[in-house]
Write a protein that holds these residues in place. Structure first.
Motif, PDB file in Angstrom:
ATOM      1  N   TYR A  12       0.844  -1.195   0.000  1.00  0.00           N
ATOM      2  CA  TYR A  12       0.000   0.000   0.000  1.00  0.00           C
ATOM      3  C   TYR A  12       0.876   1.240   0.000  1.00  0.00           C
ATOM      4  O   TYR A  12       1.910   1.287   0.670  1.00  0.00           O
ATOM      5  CB  TYR A  12      -0.921   0.020   1.220  1.00  0.00           C
ATOM      6  N   ALA A  13       0.467   2.241  -0.761  1.00  0.00           N
ATOM      7  CA  ALA A  13       1.176   3.517  -0.747  1.00  0.00           C
ATOM      8  C   ALA A  13       0.187   4.642  -1.047  1.00  0.00           C
ATOM      9  O   ALA A  13      -0.580   4.554  -2.009  1.00  0.00           O
ATOM     10  CB  ALA A  13       2.292   3.529  -1.782  1.00  0.00           C
ATOM     11  N   PRO A  14       0.177   5.700  -0.227  1.00  0.00           N
ATOM     12  CA  PRO A  14      -0.669   6.852  -0.533  1.00  0.00           C
ATOM     13  C   PRO A  14      -0.097   7.614  -1.723  1.00  0.00           C
ATOM     14  O   PRO A  14       1.117   7.596  -1.956  1.00  0.00           O
ATOM     15  CB  PRO A  14      -0.590   7.685   0.754  1.00  0.00           C
ATOM     16  N   ALA A  15      -0.948   8.259  -2.473  1.00  0.00           N
ATOM     17  CA  ALA A  15      -0.508   9.057  -3.620  1.00  0.00           C
ATOM     18  C   ALA A  15      -1.183  10.427  -3.539  1.00  0.00           C
ATOM     19  O   ALA A  15      -2.395  10.525  -3.639  1.00  0.00           O
ATOM     20  CB  ALA A  15      -0.858   8.363  -4.931  1.00  0.00           C
ATOM     21  N   ASP A  16      -0.371  11.443  -3.317  1.00  0.00           N
ATOM     22  CA  ASP A  16      -0.892  12.813  -3.207  1.00  0.00           C
ATOM     23  C   ASP A  16      -0.238  13.677  -4.276  1.00  0.00           C
ATOM     24  O   ASP A  16       0.182  14.806  -4.022  1.00  0.00           O
ATOM     25  CB  ASP A  16      -0.598  13.350  -1.804  1.00  0.00           C
ATOM     26  N   ILE A  17      -0.166  13.120  -5.480  1.00  0.00           N
ATOM     27  CA  ILE A  17       0.549  13.762  -6.581  1.00  0.00           C
ATOM     28  C   ILE A  17      -0.181  15.008  -7.083  1.00  0.00           C
ATOM     29  O   ILE A  17       0.442  15.993  -7.467  1.00  0.00           O
ATOM     30  CB  ILE A  17       0.773  12.748  -7.722  1.00  0.00           C
ATOM     31  N   PHE A  18      -1.512  14.963  -7.066  1.00  0.00           N
ATOM     32  CA  PHE A  18      -2.279  16.110  -7.558  1.00  0.00           C
ATOM     33  C   PHE A  18      -1.984  17.355  -6.735  1.00  0.00           C
ATOM     34  O   PHE A  18      -1.794  18.456  -7.278  1.00  0.00           O
ATOM     35  CB  PHE A  18      -3.784  15.810  -7.517  1.00  0.00           C
ATOM     36  N   GLY A  26       4.550  14.136  -3.831  1.00  0.00           N
ATOM     37  CA  GLY A  26       3.422  13.339  -3.357  1.00  0.00           C
ATOM     38  C   GLY A  26       3.415  11.917  -3.887  1.00  0.00           C
ATOM     39  O   GLY A  26       2.566  11.109  -3.487  1.00  0.00           O
ATOM     40  N   GLY A  27       4.340  11.595  -4.787  1.00  0.00           N
ATOM     41  CA  GLY A  27       4.399  10.241  -5.336  1.00  0.00           C
ATOM     42  C   GLY A  27       5.633   9.467  -4.913  1.00  0.00           C
ATOM     43  O   GLY A  27       5.841   8.331  -5.367  1.00  0.00           O
TER      44      GLY A  27
END
Length: 204
Positions: free
Chosen positions: A85-91, A97-98
């Motif tokens: 699992y990995a969060p992605a807050d790229i936006f 965030g990636g």
């Protein structure tokens, strides 16, 4: 001879709550229980990729409405299914965030375990057998109903020598079934095939 080293599945807390039956206007309301209930849909996608021999990383695209409790539950459920699992807050944060997602992918790539290809069907299977293999193994259908007009087209493709091509199934994006109202992980349904098209490409 090309085969993926890993699979990244993009998901959101909102999509899990949607698959638990939460109305769209309430998807931003915190609800850990509905995250748990809606995870059955994502669990099937993880199961499908693992059946093909691929290690899975779930990238959770974060929204401002996501709570730490909801994210923690998603992480727990993913790990319980054998997926990273990995969060992605790229936006919101751009490349920064990636980073956690990139590190999760690199960790799998660096372990040196090259996945061996596993296929759902054999290219020499009949078109109907291929459709049934995808419907039952990937979507979870109990059976397939190929309507007469579609069956006639399929038989024509096979007679013309195109029976050994791979198939691509186009259906609703909102459900594993062909009914957009069947959320979560539906089982025991019949997948209806209404039409068949040939895309032989340059190989013809």
């Amino acid at each position: 001879g090309i085969w993926p080293d890993a699979c990244v599945i993009g998901s959101t807390i909102r999509s899990l709550k949607y698959n638990a039956g939460i109305p769209k206007e309430e998807l931003t309301t915190p609800n850990v229980q509905k995250v748990t209930e809606g995870f059955s849909n994502l669990a099937k996608h993880i199961e499908n990729m693992k059946a093909m021999g691929l290690p899975v990383i779930v990238a959770s695209n974060r929204y401002p409405s996501d709570t730490e409790e909801e994210i923690a539950e998603l992480k727990r459920l993913c790990e319980e299914c054998g997926a990273s699992y990995a969060p992605a807050d790229i936006f919101a944060k751009g490349g920064e965030g990636g980073i956690e997602l990139a590190e999760a992918v690199l960790k799998i790539l660096d372990d040196g375990n090259k996945p061996q290809p596993k296929f759902i069907y054999d290219l020499n299977d009949s078109i109907e057998e291929k459709i049934k293999a995808v419907a039952t193994n990937i979507y979870g259908a109990a059976d397939v109903d190929i309507l007469p007009e579609a069956r006639e087209l399929i038989e024509g493709f096979e007679k013309a020598g195109y029976g050994n091509l791979p198939i691509c199934v186009a259906k609703t994006q909102y459900s594993l079934s062909d009914d957009p109202k069947m959320l979560g992980r539906p089982e025991g349904f019949t997948l209806t095939v209404r039409e068949a098209r040939l895309a032989a490409g340059a190989g013809s």
